[in-house]
Design a protein around this motif. Structure first.
Motif, PDB file in Angstrom:
ATOM      1  N   ASP A 253       0.821  -1.208   0.000  1.00  0.00           N
ATOM      2  CA  ASP A 253       0.000   0.000   0.000  1.00  0.00           C
ATOM      3  C   ASP A 253       0.861   1.268   0.000  1.00  0.00           C
ATOM      4  O   ASP A 253       0.708   2.140   0.839  1.00  0.00           O
ATOM      5  CB  ASP A 253      -0.942   0.000   1.206  1.00  0.00           C
ATOM      6  CG  ASP A 253      -2.043   1.057   1.087  1.00  0.00           C
ATOM      7  OD1 ASP A 253      -2.504   1.292  -0.044  1.00  0.00           O
ATOM      8  OD2 ASP A 253      -2.418   1.650   2.116  1.00  0.00           O
ATOM      9  N   ARG A 254       1.785   1.362  -0.964  1.00  0.00           N
ATOM     10  CA  ARG A 254       2.640   2.536  -1.101  1.00  0.00           C
ATOM     11  C   ARG A 254       2.316   3.277  -2.391  1.00  0.00           C
ATOM     12  O   ARG A 254       1.913   2.658  -3.383  1.00  0.00           O
ATOM     13  CB  ARG A 254       4.129   2.131  -1.114  1.00  0.00           C
ATOM     14  CG  ARG A 254       4.657   1.776   0.253  1.00  0.00           C
ATOM     15  CD  ARG A 254       6.056   1.194   0.183  1.00  0.00           C
ATOM     16  NE  ARG A 254       7.057   2.068  -0.369  1.00  0.00           N
ATOM     17  CZ  ARG A 254       7.636   3.066   0.302  1.00  0.00           C
ATOM     18  NH1 ARG A 254       7.283   3.320   1.553  1.00  0.00           N
ATOM     19  NH2 ARG A 254       8.573   3.812  -0.266  1.00  0.00           N
ATOM     20  N   PRO A 255       2.492   4.599  -2.412  1.00  0.00           N
ATOM     21  CA  PRO A 255       2.307   5.328  -3.673  1.00  0.00           C
ATOM     22  C   PRO A 255       3.215   4.756  -4.755  1.00  0.00           C
ATOM     23  O   PRO A 255       4.361   4.376  -4.488  1.00  0.00           O
ATOM     24  CB  PRO A 255       2.696   6.763  -3.307  1.00  0.00           C
ATOM     25  CG  PRO A 255       2.476   6.850  -1.832  1.00  0.00           C
ATOM     26  CD  PRO A 255       2.811   5.488  -1.292  1.00  0.00           C
ATOM     27  N   ALA A 256       2.727   4.700  -5.961  1.00  0.00           N
ATOM     28  CA  ALA A 256       3.476   4.082  -7.056  1.00  0.00           C
ATOM     29  C   ALA A 256       4.842   4.724  -7.231  1.00  0.00           C
ATOM     30  O   ALA A 256       5.827   4.036  -7.504  1.00  0.00           O
ATOM     31  CB  ALA A 256       2.674   4.176  -8.353  1.00  0.00           C
ATOM     32  N   GLN A 277      -1.575  11.829 -11.573  1.00  0.00           N
ATOM     33  CA  GLN A 277      -2.392  11.040 -10.648  1.00  0.00           C
ATOM     34  C   GLN A 277      -1.858   9.633 -10.481  1.00  0.00           C
ATOM     35  O   GLN A 277      -1.895   9.070  -9.388  1.00  0.00           O
ATOM     36  CB  GLN A 277      -3.833  10.999 -11.148  1.00  0.00           C
ATOM     37  CG  GLN A 277      -4.531  12.357 -11.111  1.00  0.00           C
ATOM     38  CD  GLN A 277      -5.968  12.269 -11.564  1.00  0.00           C
ATOM     39  OE1 GLN A 277      -6.380  11.280 -12.152  1.00  0.00           O
ATOM     40  NE2 GLN A 277      -6.738  13.319 -11.291  1.00  0.00           N
ATOM     41  N   GLY A 278      -1.341   9.045 -11.568  1.00  0.00           N
ATOM     42  CA  GLY A 278      -0.859   7.676 -11.474  1.00  0.00           C
ATOM     43  C   GLY A 278       0.267   7.512 -10.481  1.00  0.00           C
ATOM     44  O   GLY A 278       0.396   6.464  -9.835  1.00  0.00           O
ATOM     45  N   ALA A 279       1.106   8.549 -10.319  1.00  0.00           N
ATOM     46  CA  ALA A 279       2.236   8.451  -9.394  1.00  0.00           C
ATOM     47  C   ALA A 279       1.789   8.287  -7.953  1.00  0.00           C
ATOM     48  O   ALA A 279       2.533   7.750  -7.121  1.00  0.00           O
ATOM     49  CB  ALA A 279       3.123   9.688  -9.532  1.00  0.00           C
ATOM     50  N   ALA A 298       5.121  -4.054 -13.731  1.00  0.00           N
ATOM     51  CA  ALA A 298       3.930  -4.498 -13.005  1.00  0.00           C
ATOM     52  C   ALA A 298       3.349  -3.375 -12.155  1.00  0.00           C
ATOM     53  O   ALA A 298       2.121  -3.189 -12.103  1.00  0.00           O
ATOM     54  CB  ALA A 298       4.282  -5.705 -12.124  1.00  0.00           C
ATOM     55  N   VAL A 299       4.212  -2.608 -11.490  1.00  0.00           N
ATOM     56  CA  VAL A 299       3.736  -1.470 -10.694  1.00  0.00           C
ATOM     57  C   VAL A 299       3.103  -0.426 -11.608  1.00  0.00           C
ATOM     58  O   VAL A 299       2.047   0.146 -11.287  1.00  0.00           O
ATOM     59  CB  VAL A 299       4.888  -0.860  -9.878  1.00  0.00           C
ATOM     60  CG1 VAL A 299       4.459   0.458  -9.244  1.00  0.00           C
ATOM     61  CG2 VAL A 299       5.342  -1.835  -8.798  1.00  0.00           C
ATOM     62  N   ALA A 300       3.735  -0.172 -12.749  1.00  0.00           N
ATOM     63  CA  ALA A 300       3.181   0.798 -13.696  1.00  0.00           C
ATOM     64  C   ALA A 300       1.795   0.367 -14.167  1.00  0.00           C
ATOM     65  O   ALA A 300       0.880   1.203 -14.299  1.00  0.00           O
ATOM     66  CB  ALA A 300       4.124   0.957 -14.885  1.00  0.00           C
ATOM     67  N   ALA A 301       1.627  -0.928 -14.408  1.00  0.00           N
ATOM     68  CA  ALA A 301       0.322  -1.422 -14.845  1.00  0.00           C
ATOM     69  C   ALA A 301      -0.730  -1.220 -13.753  1.00  0.00           C
ATOM     70  O   ALA A 301      -1.873  -0.824 -14.037  1.00  0.00           O
ATOM     71  CB  ALA A 301       0.425  -2.893 -15.226  1.00  0.00           C
ATOM     72  N   GLN A 302      -0.366  -1.481 -12.482  1.00  0.00           N
ATOM     73  CA  GLN A 302      -1.302  -1.263 -11.379  1.00  0.00           C
ATOM     74  C   GLN A 302      -1.735   0.191 -11.287  1.00  0.00           C
ATOM     75  O   GLN A 302      -2.902   0.496 -11.016  1.00  0.00           O
ATOM     76  CB  GLN A 302      -0.667  -1.667 -10.049  1.00  0.00           C
ATOM     77  CG  GLN A 302      -0.598  -3.150  -9.762  1.00  0.00           C
ATOM     78  CD  GLN A 302      -0.206  -3.415  -8.314  1.00  0.00           C
ATOM     79  OE1 GLN A 302      -0.788  -2.849  -7.397  1.00  0.00           O
ATOM     80  NE2 GLN A 302       0.799  -4.259  -8.121  1.00  0.00           N
ATOM     81  N   ALA A 303      -0.775   1.088 -11.502  1.00  0.00           N
ATOM     82  CA  ALA A 303      -1.031   2.516 -11.301  1.00  0.00           C
ATOM     83  C   ALA A 303      -1.541   3.211 -12.555  1.00  0.00           C
ATOM     84  O   ALA A 303      -1.877   4.402 -12.498  1.00  0.00           O
ATOM     85  CB  ALA A 303       0.240   3.198 -10.812  1.00  0.00           C
ATOM     86  N   GLY A 304      -1.580   2.499 -13.681  1.00  0.00           N
ATOM     87  CA  GLY A 304      -1.992   3.124 -14.920  1.00  0.00           C
ATOM     88  C   GLY A 304      -0.962   4.082 -15.491  1.00  0.00           C
ATOM     89  O   GLY A 304      -1.312   5.063 -16.154  1.00  0.00           O
ATOM     90  N   LEU A 317       8.469   7.278 -16.537  1.00  0.00           N
ATOM     91  CA  LEU A 317       7.089   6.826 -16.364  1.00  0.00           C
ATOM     92  C   LEU A 317       6.220   8.037 -16.084  1.00  0.00           C
ATOM     93  O   LEU A 317       6.601   8.936 -15.335  1.00  0.00           O
ATOM     94  CB  LEU A 317       6.969   5.824 -15.208  1.00  0.00           C
ATOM     95  CG  LEU A 317       7.673   4.472 -15.394  1.00  0.00           C
ATOM     96  CD1 LEU A 317       9.105   4.519 -14.896  1.00  0.00           C
ATOM     97  CD2 LEU A 317       6.915   3.352 -14.676  1.00  0.00           C
ATOM     98  N   TRP A 318       5.014   8.040 -16.690  1.00  0.00           N
ATOM     99  CA  TRP A 318       4.097   9.151 -16.476  1.00  0.00           C
ATOM    100  C   TRP A 318       2.657   8.691 -16.647  1.00  0.00           C
ATOM    101  O   TRP A 318       2.393   7.631 -17.156  1.00  0.00           O
ATOM    102  CB  TRP A 318       4.411  10.304 -17.436  1.00  0.00           C
ATOM    103  CG  TRP A 318       4.000  10.068 -18.850  1.00  0.00           C
ATOM    104  CD1 TRP A 318       2.897  10.569 -19.483  1.00  0.00           C
ATOM    105  CD2 TRP A 318       4.671   9.257 -19.832  1.00  0.00           C
ATOM    106  NE1 TRP A 318       2.853  10.140 -20.790  1.00  0.00           N
ATOM    107  CE2 TRP A 318       3.927   9.327 -21.022  1.00  0.00           C
ATOM    108  CE3 TRP A 318       5.843   8.484 -19.809  1.00  0.00           C
ATOM    109  CZ2 TRP A 318       4.302   8.648 -22.180  1.00  0.00           C
ATOM    110  CZ3 TRP A 318       6.220   7.815 -20.962  1.00  0.00           C
ATOM    111  CH2 TRP A 318       5.453   7.903 -22.120  1.00  0.00           C
TER     112      TRP A 318
END
Length: 318
Positions: A253-256, A277-279, A298-304, A317-318
């Protein structure tokens, strides 16, 4: 005949000229200064060609990335001043400057202060007293062992210690506080100004710097920042403390952006997360540090988040 590579100073000088030229035609006086610089040393011309080639390769990064790149150089007043004339070439040159300076920075001051360091993978070190220190990726430690004490300073990153018992006290300093071993195995993590201690076995005494002290037993953890406690004592499963020693990184449960920063320590090339917002989307997962590329994807996919790979292995990443 050129027999060696341009020096870092020559590379920086060449990059400044590339940035100036990318912003538009040079005034006659600056054009003459550039020609004098190029003719002064064959390595100047070589550095000029290398920086131009890098600038041109970066052009393939795509318009979406270029539109977001100003955030990477928002604190550089000198580059911002150039931006007013031709925005897109400046963005390309600015990105080249960031990749060059961040990827190649020697961290000279930190290296001068540290005795033990790790690069992009955990490192196991046997200390002179028989204790074991396991350094996570991107960790730096300074040692001060003498006849009366065993003193360590955590300068960056996180480390786990299995302490050999003897008469000299064993202390780890970090973030203005101190962790005193009383017979134990424990980890200390430094993230910005926050210091976290987790105990695998035995007991430690933690002093955050405000005069207070807290004894932690096996399975307990606590964090302080700038000399003050942040949270009450937390409970941990002792076997799960410092899972990076086993090649695992647990993100809960950490910010991307912070999760990706953790994973980026296991890569040689830099990773940047731009604002948006994704970050801030909170993510969780158990990842293998031997596969940081897959984990970041994988983290990028979770966060969009979108992922763009740049020359030299850098990622945006953005």
């Amino acid at each position: 005949m050129i027999t060696s590579e341009p020096s870092p100073r020559q590379a920086r000088q060449a990059l400044r000229w590339v940035i100036r030229c990318s912003a538009g035609p040079l005034p006659d006086r600056q054009q003459r200064a550039l020609q004098r610089w190029l003719q002064a040393d064959p390595q100047h011309a070589q550095a000029w060609r290398q920086q131009q080639a890098f600038w041109q390769r970066l052009d393939a990064a795509g318009p979406d990335v270029l539109a977001a790149l100003p955030a990477l150089t928002a604190d550089d007043r000198g580059l911002r001043a150039i931006a007013s004339r031709r925005r897109l070439p400046w963005l390309l040159a600015s990105a080249a400057a960031v990749v060059l300076m961040v990827a190649a920075a020697p961290h000279a001051l930190l290296l001068a202060r540290s005795d033990l360091r790790s690069s992009d993978a955990p490192r196991v070190v046997q200390l002179d007293d028989g204790s074991t220190a396991v350094l996570d990726a991107g960790t730096a430690l300074a040692l001060d062992f003498d006849g009366g004490q065993r003193r360590l300073r955590l300068l960056r990153g996180q480390a786990w210690f299995q302490v050999a018992h003897e008469s000299r006290p064993f202390r780890v300093e970090a973030g203005g506080g101190q962790v005193h071993d009383i017979g134990t195995a424990f980890s200390v993590s430094l993230h910005g100004h926050s210091v976290s201690t987790e105990v695998s076995e035995g007991v430690v005494e933690v002093r955050p710097g405000d005069g207070s002290a807290q004894r932690l037993h096996a399975g307990q953890a606590r964090t302080f920042r700038d000399g003050r406690w942040l949270l009450p004592v937390q409970q941990r499963v002792p076997e799960d403390i410092a899972p990076w020693r086993r090649g695992e990184l647990a993100i809960d449960d950490r910010p991307a952006a912070l999760a990706i920063a953790d994973l980026a320590r296991y890569r040689r090339a830099p990773v940047w997360v731009l604002g948006g917002q994704g970050a801030q989307v909170r993510v969780s997962g158990l990842f293998h540090v031997q596969q940081p590329e897959t984990a970041i994807d994988a983290v990028a996919a979770q966060a969009g988040l979108r992922v763009q790979r740049l020359p030299g292995g850098a990622m945006v990443l953005w």
